[in-house]
Design a protein around this motif. Structure first.
Motif, short mmCIF file in Angstrom:
data_model
loop_
_atom_site.label_atom_id
_atom_site.label_comp_id
_atom_site.label_asym_id
_atom_site.label_seq_id
_atom_site.Cartn_x
_atom_site.Cartn_y
_atom_site.Cartn_z
N LYS A 13 0.85 -1.20 0.00
CA LYS A 13 0.00 0.00 0.00
C LYS A 13 0.88 1.25 0.00
O LYS A 13 2.00 1.24 0.50
N ASN A 14 0.33 2.33 -0.56
CA ASN A 14 0.99 3.64 -0.59
C ASN A 14 2.34 3.62 -1.31
O ASN A 14 3.31 4.22 -0.87
N THR A 15 2.38 2.89 -2.43
CA THR A 15 3.59 2.85 -3.25
C THR A 15 3.26 3.30 -4.67
O THR A 15 2.10 3.41 -5.05
N VAL A 16 4.30 3.57 -5.44
CA VAL A 16 4.11 3.94 -6.84
C VAL A 16 3.41 2.79 -7.58
O VAL A 16 2.52 3.02 -8.41
N GLN A 17 3.80 1.56 -7.27
CA GLN A 17 3.19 0.41 -7.94
C GLN A 17 1.68 0.37 -7.70
O GLN A 17 0.92 0.07 -8.61
N GLU A 18 1.26 0.68 -6.48
CA GLU A 18 -0.17 0.68 -6.18
C GLU A 18 -0.88 1.76 -7.00
O GLU A 18 -1.97 1.53 -7.54
N THR A 19 -0.26 2.92 -7.14
CA THR A 19 -0.85 4.00 -7.92
C THR A 19 -1.00 3.59 -9.38
O THR A 19 -2.00 3.92 -10.03
N LEU A 20 -0.05 2.85 -9.91
CA LEU A 20 -0.10 2.44 -11.32
C LEU A 20 -1.14 1.36 -11.58
O LEU A 20 -1.48 1.09 -12.74
N ILE A 22 -4.24 1.69 -10.86
CA ILE A 22 -5.49 2.38 -11.22
C ILE A 22 -5.68 2.42 -12.74
O ILE A 22 -6.71 1.95 -13.23
#
Length: 56
Positions: A13-20, A22
């Protein structure tokens, strides 16, 4: 020939990978709802190997 992948990948959670995830998930949903206009098999494949608690 398609390989069957049994390993699920976990993304913190709360990582660049999680943002990507979406836009990747958006491409998967669009591919499922409008296959005649947009087909992204790679997005579907990647979403299928992610932890189930991560993908909406």
């Amino acid at each position: 020939m398609e390989q069957v992948v049994s390993k699920k990948y976990h993304i913190e959670k709360n990582t660049v990978q999680e943002t990507l995830i979406i836009p990747l998930y958006g491409r998967k949903v669009c591919s499922e709802h409008f296959p005649e206009l947009f087909k992204d098999e790679e997005a579907e494949r990647i979403c299928n190997v992610l932890d189930d608690d991560l993908v909406l």
